[in-house]
Design an enzyme around this catalytic site. Structure first.
Site, PDB file in Angstrom:
ATOM      1  N   GLY A   1      19.434 -13.710 -69.220  1.00 60.56           N
ATOM      2  CA  GLY A   1      18.471 -14.393 -69.530  1.00 60.56           C
ATOM      3  C   GLY A   1      18.781 -15.991 -69.858  1.00 60.56           C
ATOM      4  O   GLY A   1      19.916 -16.415 -69.709  1.00 60.56           O
TER       5      GLY A   1
ATOM      6  N   GLY B   1      21.240 -15.549 -73.192  1.00 61.88           N
ATOM      7  CA  GLY B   1      22.057 -14.538 -73.428  1.00 61.88           C
ATOM      8  C   GLY B   1      22.524 -13.658 -72.160  1.00 61.88           C
ATOM      9  O   GLY B   1      21.629 -13.717 -71.085  1.00 61.88           O
TER      10      GLY B   1
ATOM     11  N   VAL C   1      23.808  -9.670 -70.670  1.00 61.72           N
ATOM     12  CA  VAL C   1      24.252  -8.569 -70.986  1.00 61.72           C
ATOM     13  C   VAL C   1      25.185  -8.063 -70.114  1.00 61.72           C
ATOM     14  O   VAL C   1      25.074  -8.129 -69.093  1.00 61.72           O
ATOM     15  CB  VAL C   1      22.825  -7.662 -71.032  1.00 61.72           C
TER      16      VAL C   1
ATOM     17  N   ASP D   1       7.869 -11.096 -80.520  1.00 58.95           N
ATOM     18  CA  ASP D   1       8.000 -11.679 -78.952  1.00 58.95           C
ATOM     19  C   ASP D   1       7.934 -10.380 -77.984  1.00 58.95           C
ATOM     20  O   ASP D   1       8.770 -10.035 -77.145  1.00 58.95           O
ATOM     21  CB  ASP D   1       9.657 -12.201 -79.026  1.00 58.95           C
TER      22      ASP D   1
END
Length: 964
Positions: free
Chosen positions: A52, A55, A57, A165
């Protein structure tokens, strides 16, 4: 210096607790090129799983717990940003508070050289926006998926968290159909009233990106509520707005508000939701109305909670159609004749008003008086508090039963919301619960002192009534099986009465009486082939064997119950059998790895049942503890603790019991001060729930005694241990194997106080009891042999000590495996015996084996590892290996200088380090430090008030011999 002081007499170990330590076996790693292998924390990175704006993953592998995980870390450019690091840490904290099937599970949050990382369960699937585009689901499927996501959001609200969010990108539908809410990075508690700062600011952010905005306003603009755009007060209703906006998009394919810059979007939202788009998929008017209400501009006009919204969205076309038809018919009846309709409705209501009558003779005023007389009749100080707790539990259960009975009747005969077949399933479940209640009251009404001690176990063992209200579970999973054939029905009913009596009597500790009930059940069921009652019978038989410590017979009974249950899809009984097997194999037989094989099966069997899931997590925590994985055990116990704390309150015996388990896990991790604190809290909770003299207080006292002993508080530890021994013997009888463990620990305390003869007597009684009840090959027998051998070694009785140590080592290797951390104790003690004989080469091999094993399987700061290091350092000092010994001693001292270490361990390690510093060819400051360490050690030993005379004399002689 005499012979004792020069060798390893003070380094021989005993095992104060018979709970095994973490299994250090290394699982096979997945195929990863060692050259490119990357670790984040303790996790092996496998591949990038997703990225993203802020971040990344990674798919990663947890080689300690042998599982695949997802690791979330910040992008390289953001790792130096303290706000971003704090935000990621906050996300993990928020998610860790949740334990819900529709919220991604957080395993760990930690830091490494590059910053914060979060380890989560690995999810293979698609975000909801991707799923909608690729699968093109029907509206009913979309609604079902979003309702499950909403349940995860509601779970967050239940623990006081606001997501802030929520959007389709932050919900994953996994390959196996599960729905998980994730990305709680913006979460706040409900008590945090505003966002991150002040009022409206620059609104030029484009909606072309779905990235979450950070700064004064946090969230994704396209899905924000109006108040979130304004930077004002937000609460659960703001998440509700985002949810409804996402659901609108899922059902219609487009969002309800025009896209542009943030200001125009904010203006559009302040006008309220537009009309439902024409040409979109057909959705019931009630669903559209519910969504539009959730998109109200004023939060006060939205639904009161997510639960209220989700209840309205539970769209079942068949059920709604049926209610509409019934409404027309009802209207017609009223139009034709109101009096006739009223009489008919009244008659139906009266048929559903007699639930309390079914409890006559089960729990009524007469039975209440019988139980009160029995409990108070034992004339013990704790009887009054036991009666108060018992009466409250039984009356509450009876009230819930009557309510559930009435509700099931009215749902079918008055409101016509369910079929007669559904009501029959509920009534069968409630009837069995009533039989259990009667058996429990029968046992309590004839209670002796032992039954009164276990009264909380009797009431706590009653079947959760919520299960009887879950018609879908009763129908789909056939929890109790179909009804028996007509020719078997009477025998099945009689057999179940006897089995209910047996279960109640077992929980009450009346094993002779429970055996008679089991025999009566066997007679009644001798010609019955009905499988569900056969499963019940095997479970009851296994419980009888387990309670008496006959673990081999218990295992056989539980295996039979599991096989029968799985064969008939009896999920709850099968889950109970599998959990019982996990316990018997691990705690009874010490075959923990074999027990672990049942865990995946248990997880599948309990899915969707909150109370069963918590029971399962408790079983897994116990298994993890037995395997020595104290970190996993602590995490699971804490999750169970939060569940019961929320449902029962802080002063309940179940909460106290789980606290006791947390204290055990902390003890295993070497966090002794924390363990003592939690043990004291558990003791206080037991006292509040059951009274200060209740025998269940014994377990908390014994745990506290062990920890206090390790901390060097020997007098207090002995007092707690003796009080626990008296209570436990009264509760379980003089020949229960648990008593041997208590006597073993008491012997250790006595021996450390120099009361050798008393310690010998306790060790002898414990060994006889262990061998009689567990057999000569049980790990607890090996533990006791080690403790006796350590005593012989201190008395220079090497020829008697060595065979005991070697036999214990062989038992440990056969039963626990060659890499179990408990093997370090016989390694170390054998080294002490060999050194005492002058066989230094052989002794060094054993000392090194103890260090290597503990370094491999225990945490880096574990006090047991530090202990092995300073023992080896002392031995190397004796042999002139100063260069190798000094760093070992420094590592040990870094841990043992902490306040949670005992005076004895801290002093021995400091003295070893002082001598090494003096002997090392180093600057003068090292010798100055050596004298300061020795002087501080002597001062500490003099101030401790404990019996360390020999060690103090050695330290003082060394100080005299090594002037400045």
């Amino acid at each position: 210096m005499n012979a004792k002081r020069g060798r390893a007499v003070d380094d021989a170990e005993t095992i104060d607790s018979l709970t095994t330590r973490r299994d250090g076996t290394e699982p096979a790693s997945p195929a990863v090129d060692p050259v490119n292998r990357l670790r984040i924390g303790r996790y092996v990175v496998l591949a990038v799983h997703g990225r993203g704006g802020a971040g990344t993953v990674y798919a990663a592998y947890d080689d300690r717990l042998d599982r695949k995980v997802a690791l979330k870390v910040l992008q390289p450019g953001r790792r130096g940003d303290e706000d971003e690091q704090a935000r990621l840490w906050r996300e993990a904290q928020a998610m860790a508070q949740l334990s819900h099937p529709n919220v991604v599970t957080v395993h760990e949050v930690g830091r490494d050289a590059d910053g914060v990382f979060v380890a989560m369960e690995f999810l293979s699937g698609e975000s909801l926006n991707t799923w909608r585009r690729s699968a093109k689901p029907e509206p009913q499927q979309v609604l079902d998926v979003y309702v499950r996501a909403g349940q995860g959001l509601a779970a967050a609200h239940a623990v006081g968290l606001i997501h802030r969010d929520f959007k389709p990108h932050n919900v994953v539908r996994t390959d196996d159909g599960a729905v998980k809410v994730l990305d709680f990075g913006l979460a706040r508690t409900a008590t945090e009233t505003s966002l991150d700062g002040t009022n409206p600011r620059d609104m030029s952010l484009s909606l072309a990106s779905s990235l979450t905005r950070s700064g004064l306003v946090a969230g994704t603009p396209a899905y924000m509520s109006p108040e979130q755009h304004e930077g004002g007060l937000i609460d659960e209703r703001s998440d509700q707005y985002s949810f409804c906006l996402s659901l609108w998009e899922g059902l219609c394919g487009t969002r309800p508000f025009v896209e542009g810059d943030e200001r125009s979007l904010w203006d559009a939202k302040r006008q309220g939701p537009p009309p439902w788009p024409t040409g979109s998929a057909r959705v019931p008017r009630a669903v559209v109305t519910a969504i539009r209400r959730g998109l109200a501009v004023d939060p006060n006009e939205r639904w009161p909670s997510m639960h209220d919204l989700l209840a309205e969205l539970a769209w079942d076309p068949r059920r709604r159609r049926q209610r509409w038809v019934l409404g027309i018919v009802g209207g017609g009846v009223v139009a034709l004749g109101g009096a006739a309709s009223w009489s008919w409705a009244q008659a139906r209501a009266e048929r559903c008003s007699g639930a309390s009558a079914h409890l006559q003779g089960v729990w009524d005023d007469e039975r209440r008086a019988e139980v009160e007389a029995a409990i108070l009749g034992i004339e013990r100080p704790y009887a009054g508090s036991v009666w108060q707790q018992t009466e409250g539990a039984l009356s509450s259960y009876a009230g819930e039963w009557a309510t559930a009975h009435t509700e099931a009747c009215e749902a079918t005969t008055i409101r016509r919301e369910q079929s007669a077949a559904a009501m029959e399933l509920q009534m069968r479940c409630l009837d069995r619960a009533r039989v259990e209640l009667r058996a429990t009251v029968d046992t309590l009404s004839g209670a002796d002192e032992g039954v009164v001690r276990r009264a909380h176990q009797l009431t706590g063992g009653l079947q959760p009534l919520a299960r009887c209200g879950d018609v879908e579970r009763l129908r789909e999973q056939e929890e109790h099986g179909p009804p028996p054939l007509a020719e078997e029905a009477e025998a099945v009913e009689e057999g179940r009465r006897h089995l209910a009596d047996a279960r109640s009597l077992i929980r009450g500790g009346l094993f002779d009486a429970s055996q008679r009930s089991l025999e009566e059940a066997r007679v009644a069921l001798s010609e019955v082939e009905y499988v569900p009652v056969r499963v019940e019978q095997q479970l009851a038989e296994g419980a009888q064997f387990e309670a008496k410590g006959d673990y081999a017979e218990a295992e056989a009974a539980f295996v039979s119950a599991l096989e029968l249950g799985l064969g008939q899809n009896l999920r709850t009984p099968a889950a109970n059998a599998a959990m019982k097997l996990m316990y018997v194999l691990s705690a009874g037989h010490r075959r923990a790895d074999e027990a672990l094989r049942y865990w995946s099966l248990v997880q599948g069997l309990v899915a969707g049942d909150d109370s069963m899931e918590m029971a399962a997590r408790g079983s897994y925590a116990m298994l993890s503890h037995t395997r020595g994985d104290y970190e996993a055990a602590e995490a699971e116990f804490r999750a169970v603790y939060e569940y019961y704390l929320d449902s029962h309150g802080p002063q309940h015996h179940t909460v106290a019991r789980v606290q006791l388990n947390i204290a055990n896990a902390l003890y295993g991790r070497g966090r002794l001060e924390e363990s003592a604190a939690v043990s004291r809290a558990s003791l206080a909770a037991f006292v509040a729930a059951l009274g200060p003299q209740h025998p269940n207080v014994a377990a908390a006292r014994l745990n506290l005694a062990t920890t206090l002993g390790d901390l060097g508080h020997l007098d207090e530890a002995e007092a707690e241990a003796r009080a626990g021994l008296v209570a436990l013997e009264a509760a379980q009888g003089a020949e229960h194997p648990d008593l041997a463990m208590v006597r073993l620990n008491l012997a250790n305390l006595l021996d450390r106080q120099g009361r050798s003869q008393e310690a010998d007597e306790e060790n002898r009684r414990a060994l006889e009891l262990f061998e009689k009840t567990l057999g000569p090959e049980h790990p607890n027998v090996a533990t006791l042999r080690l403790n006796i051998a350590a005593k012989y070694e201190r008395e220079d009785r090497f020829d008697e000590a060595e065979p005991l140590i070697r036999s214990a080592l062989a038992i440990f290797e056969r039963t626990l495996g060659p890499d179990h951390p408990n093997l370090a104790v016989p390694y170390n003690n054998l080294g002490a015996v060999l050194e005492g004989r002058g066989q230094d080469d052989e002794a060094e091999v054993e000392y090194r084996a103890a260090v290597e094993l503990r370094a491999r399987v225990l945490d880096a700061d574990h006090p047991k590892l530090a202990r092995s290091r300073y023992v080896l350092a002392r031995f190397l000092l004796k042999r002139g290996g100063i260069v190798e010994a000094l760093p070992l001693a420094e590592q040990a001292w870094a841990r043992l200088r902490q306040p949670d270490s005992s005076v004895e361990a801290r002093s021995k390690c400091a003295f070893v380090l002082a001598r090494l510093l003096w002997a090392h060819e180093a600057p003068q400051r090292d010798r100055q430090r050596a004298r300061e360490l020795a002087a501080a050690t002597a001062k500490q030993l003099r101030a401790s008030g404990e019996d360390h005379a020999e060690l103090l004399r050695d330290v003082e002689q060394w100080i005299t011999a090594h002037p400045r």
